[in-house]
Write a protein that holds these residues in place. Structure first.
Motif, PDB file in Angstrom:
ATOM      1  N   SER A  77       0.840  -1.176  -0.010  1.00 45.59           N
ATOM      2  CA  SER A  77       0.312  -0.082   0.081  1.00 45.59           C
ATOM      3  C   SER A  77       0.858   1.375   0.059  1.00 45.59           C
ATOM      4  O   SER A  77       0.513   2.157  -0.701  1.00 45.59           O
ATOM      5  CB  SER A  77      -0.832   0.132   1.220  1.00 45.59           C
ATOM      6  OG  SER A  77      -1.543   1.235   1.184  1.00 45.59           O
ATOM      7  N   ASN A  78       1.765   1.334   0.925  1.00 45.34           N
ATOM      8  CA  ASN A  78       2.824   2.333   0.923  1.00 45.34           C
ATOM      9  C   ASN A  78       3.531   2.568  -0.453  1.00 45.34           C
ATOM     10  O   ASN A  78       3.776   3.882  -0.849  1.00 45.34           O
ATOM     11  CB  ASN A  78       4.050   2.355   2.134  1.00 45.34           C
ATOM     12  CG  ASN A  78       3.224   2.377   3.451  1.00 45.34           C
ATOM     13  OD1 ASN A  78       2.184   2.922   3.468  1.00 45.34           O
ATOM     14  ND2 ASN A  78       3.933   1.959   4.301  1.00 45.34           N
ATOM     15  N   ALA A  79       4.081   1.548  -1.048  1.00 42.11           N
ATOM     16  CA  ALA A  79       4.728   1.534  -2.286  1.00 42.11           C
ATOM     17  C   ALA A  79       3.603   1.928  -3.441  1.00 42.11           C
ATOM     18  O   ALA A  79       3.924   2.874  -4.518  1.00 42.11           O
ATOM     19  CB  ALA A  79       5.155   0.392  -2.738  1.00 42.11           C
ATOM     20  N   MET A  80       2.417   1.730  -3.402  1.00 42.03           N
ATOM     21  CA  MET A  80       1.065   2.031  -4.246  1.00 42.03           C
ATOM     22  C   MET A  80       1.290   3.604  -4.376  1.00 42.03           C
ATOM     23  O   MET A  80       1.139   4.392  -5.143  1.00 42.03           O
ATOM     24  CB  MET A  80       0.091   1.436  -4.034  1.00 42.03           C
ATOM     25  CG  MET A  80      -0.914   1.818  -5.034  1.00 42.03           C
ATOM     26  SD  MET A  80      -0.526   1.256  -6.808  1.00 42.03           S
ATOM     27  CE  MET A  80      -0.800  -0.322  -6.792  1.00 42.03           C
ATOM     28  N   ALA A  81       1.215   4.167  -2.839  1.00 41.24           N
ATOM     29  CA  ALA A  81       0.948   5.681  -2.793  1.00 41.24           C
ATOM     30  C   ALA A  81       2.228   6.273  -3.332  1.00 41.24           C
ATOM     31  O   ALA A  81       2.248   7.483  -3.721  1.00 41.24           O
ATOM     32  CB  ALA A  81       0.827   5.725  -1.208  1.00 41.24           C
ATOM     33  N   GLU A  82       3.420   5.809  -3.043  1.00 46.38           N
ATOM     34  CA  GLU A  82       4.578   6.402  -3.530  1.00 46.38           C
ATOM     35  C   GLU A  82       4.442   6.568  -4.962  1.00 46.38           C
ATOM     36  O   GLU A  82       5.170   7.496  -5.541  1.00 46.38           O
ATOM     37  CB  GLU A  82       5.954   5.743  -3.012  1.00 46.38           C
ATOM     38  CG  GLU A  82       7.252   6.295  -3.278  1.00 46.38           C
ATOM     39  CD  GLU A  82       8.371   5.680  -2.824  1.00 46.38           C
ATOM     40  OE1 GLU A  82       9.250   5.971  -3.102  1.00 46.38           O
ATOM     41  OE2 GLU A  82       8.142   4.812  -1.744  1.00 46.38           O
ATOM     42  N   ILE A  83       4.172   5.585  -5.715  1.00 51.77           N
ATOM     43  CA  ILE A  83       4.061   5.466  -7.370  1.00 51.77           C
ATOM     44  C   ILE A  83       3.105   6.625  -7.470  1.00 51.77           C
ATOM     45  O   ILE A  83       3.565   7.451  -8.574  1.00 51.77           O
ATOM     46  CB  ILE A  83       3.707   3.947  -7.824  1.00 51.77           C
ATOM     47  CG1 ILE A  83       4.789   3.285  -7.583  1.00 51.77           C
ATOM     48  CG2 ILE A  83       3.140   4.146  -9.033  1.00 51.77           C
ATOM     49  CD1 ILE A  83       4.262   1.555  -7.929  1.00 51.77           C
ATOM     50  N   TYR A  89       9.780  -3.122  -7.152  1.00 50.45           N
ATOM     51  CA  TYR A  89       9.327  -3.335  -5.735  1.00 50.45           C
ATOM     52  C   TYR A  89       8.024  -4.048  -5.607  1.00 50.45           C
ATOM     53  O   TYR A  89       7.808  -4.776  -4.977  1.00 50.45           O
ATOM     54  CB  TYR A  89       9.817  -2.022  -5.070  1.00 50.45           C
ATOM     55  CG  TYR A  89       9.622  -2.261  -3.512  1.00 50.45           C
ATOM     56  CD1 TYR A  89      10.193  -3.296  -2.682  1.00 50.45           C
ATOM     57  CD2 TYR A  89       8.729  -1.439  -2.906  1.00 50.45           C
ATOM     58  CE1 TYR A  89      10.121  -3.447  -1.599  1.00 50.45           C
ATOM     59  CE2 TYR A  89       8.475  -1.711  -1.566  1.00 50.45           C
ATOM     60  CZ  TYR A  89       9.011  -2.790  -0.868  1.00 50.45           C
ATOM     61  OH  TYR A  89       8.997  -2.645   0.458  1.00 50.45           O
ATOM     62  N   MET A  90       7.075  -3.412  -6.216  1.00 52.49           N
ATOM     63  CA  MET A  90       5.759  -3.689  -6.430  1.00 52.49           C
ATOM     64  C   MET A  90       5.494  -5.256  -6.936  1.00 52.49           C
ATOM     65  O   MET A  90       4.780  -5.948  -6.149  1.00 52.49           O
ATOM     66  CB  MET A  90       4.807  -3.048  -7.256  1.00 52.49           C
ATOM     67  CG  MET A  90       4.564  -1.460  -6.585  1.00 52.49           C
ATOM     68  SD  MET A  90       3.358  -1.684  -5.151  1.00 52.49           S
ATOM     69  CE  MET A  90       1.901  -2.212  -5.916  1.00 52.49           C
ATOM     70  N   ASP A  91       6.259  -5.753  -7.983  1.00 51.35           N
ATOM     71  CA  ASP A  91       6.210  -7.041  -8.265  1.00 51.35           C
ATOM     72  C   ASP A  91       6.725  -7.868  -7.356  1.00 51.35           C
ATOM     73  O   ASP A  91       6.208  -8.851  -6.959  1.00 51.35           O
ATOM     74  CB  ASP A  91       6.970  -7.152  -9.817  1.00 51.35           C
ATOM     75  CG  ASP A  91       6.240  -6.413 -10.692  1.00 51.35           C
ATOM     76  OD1 ASP A  91       5.185  -6.089 -10.681  1.00 51.35           O
ATOM     77  OD2 ASP A  91       6.799  -6.050 -11.773  1.00 51.35           O
ATOM     78  N   TYR A  92       7.978  -7.511  -6.614  1.00 58.77           N
ATOM     79  CA  TYR A  92       8.708  -8.375  -5.519  1.00 58.77           C
ATOM     80  C   TYR A  92       7.635  -8.346  -4.517  1.00 58.77           C
ATOM     81  O   TYR A  92       7.277  -9.535  -3.988  1.00 58.77           O
ATOM     82  CB  TYR A  92       9.764  -7.615  -5.184  1.00 58.77           C
ATOM     83  CG  TYR A  92      10.474  -8.098  -3.879  1.00 58.77           C
ATOM     84  CD1 TYR A  92      11.208  -9.385  -3.871  1.00 58.77           C
ATOM     85  CD2 TYR A  92      10.388  -7.465  -2.504  1.00 58.77           C
ATOM     86  CE1 TYR A  92      11.573  -9.933  -2.829  1.00 58.77           C
ATOM     87  CE2 TYR A  92      11.007  -8.031  -1.530  1.00 58.77           C
ATOM     88  CZ  TYR A  92      11.550  -9.138  -1.754  1.00 58.77           C
ATOM     89  OH  TYR A  92      12.011  -9.607  -0.231  1.00 58.77           O
ATOM     90  N   LEU A  93       6.940  -7.266  -4.152  1.00 61.73           N
ATOM     91  CA  LEU A  93       6.086  -7.358  -2.881  1.00 61.73           C
ATOM     92  C   LEU A  93       4.728  -8.347  -3.293  1.00 61.73           C
ATOM     93  O   LEU A  93       4.295  -9.223  -2.370  1.00 61.73           O
ATOM     94  CB  LEU A  93       5.441  -6.121  -2.634  1.00 61.73           C
ATOM     95  CG  LEU A  93       6.369  -5.151  -1.972  1.00 61.73           C
ATOM     96  CD1 LEU A  93       5.789  -3.702  -1.642  1.00 61.73           C
ATOM     97  CD2 LEU A  93       6.776  -5.644  -0.553  1.00 61.73           C
ATOM     98  N   GLU A  94       4.350  -8.422  -4.332  1.00 59.67           N
ATOM     99  CA  GLU A  94       3.288  -9.203  -4.836  1.00 59.67           C
ATOM    100  C   GLU A  94       3.738 -10.798  -4.864  1.00 59.67           C
ATOM    101  O   GLU A  94       2.941 -11.607  -4.265  1.00 59.67           O
ATOM    102  CB  GLU A  94       2.904  -8.835  -6.512  1.00 59.67           C
ATOM    103  CG  GLU A  94       2.145  -7.769  -6.677  1.00 59.67           C
ATOM    104  CD  GLU A  94       0.933  -7.884  -5.600  1.00 59.67           C
ATOM    105  OE1 GLU A  94       0.165  -8.726  -5.603  1.00 59.67           O
ATOM    106  OE2 GLU A  94       0.543  -6.548  -5.127  1.00 59.67           O
ATOM    107  N   VAL A  95       5.026 -11.105  -5.120  1.00 55.05           N
ATOM    108  CA  VAL A  95       5.620 -12.270  -4.946  1.00 55.05           C
ATOM    109  C   VAL A  95       5.504 -12.811  -3.562  1.00 55.05           C
ATOM    110  O   VAL A  95       5.290 -14.034  -3.402  1.00 55.05           O
ATOM    111  CB  VAL A  95       6.768 -12.509  -5.735  1.00 55.05           C
ATOM    112  CG1 VAL A  95       7.654 -13.882  -5.323  1.00 55.05           C
ATOM    113  CG2 VAL A  95       6.662 -12.621  -7.221  1.00 55.05           C
TER     114      VAL A  95
END
Length: 147
Positions: free
Chosen positions: A47-53, A72-78
């Motif tokens: 959620s924080n990464a999405m907000a940063e994007i 980083y988002m892809d990594y988090l999804e994995v």
């Protein structure tokens, strides 16, 4: 005369097995909670990464920065997918431990019930023995008075 159960060691063993099963369940629940907290943290990070994007896109960020965030988002999804699997495995483990504990509790209950029945039988026999002794004493007294 004091009651002694012949299978007391078995009853004690069953009680100890139940206690161990409780500990194992407690450990499994602790592991499940740790996995769930870890998963929640991953969701928060995503959620924080999405907000940063979104913030970077509003500020006309560089393509490189957006790519890094996307990686980083892809990594988090994995990580989320893996952690979801870990949580499911932990839930299955908790269910197994609950089932194991239920079996141990039932086993202990059976042995405690057998002990209780043996104790009741012992007490009944003791009462009969006492009654026979009292009857015999009364008979002897009656015979003494009759002479």
């Amino acid at each position: 005369m004091k009651f002694r159960y012949a299978y007391q060691k078995v009853v004690d063993l069953k009680s100890n097995e139940k206690t161990q099963a409780e500990w194992m369940l407690s450990a499994a629940v602790g592991e499940l909670q740790a996995q769930q907290r870890s998963l929640e943290q991953l969701f928060l990070d995503r959620s924080n990464a999405m907000a940063e994007i979104q913030s970077e896109m509003a500020n006309t960020a560089s393509v490189v920065k957006l790519q890094e965030l996307q990686y980083y988002m892809d990594y988090l999804e994995v990580c989320i997918l893996r952690k979801t699997g870990d949580v499911k495995r932990a839930e299955v483990n908790v269910d197994k431990k609950k089932s194991h504990l239920t079996g141990k509790m039932l086993d202990e209950k059976v042995w405690l019930k057998a002990k209780e029945k043996a104790k009741q039988k012992f007490q009944h026999e003791m009462l009969l023995r006492e009654q026979n002794e009292l009857d015999e004493m009364a008979t002897v007294r009656f015979a003494m008075k009759a002479r």
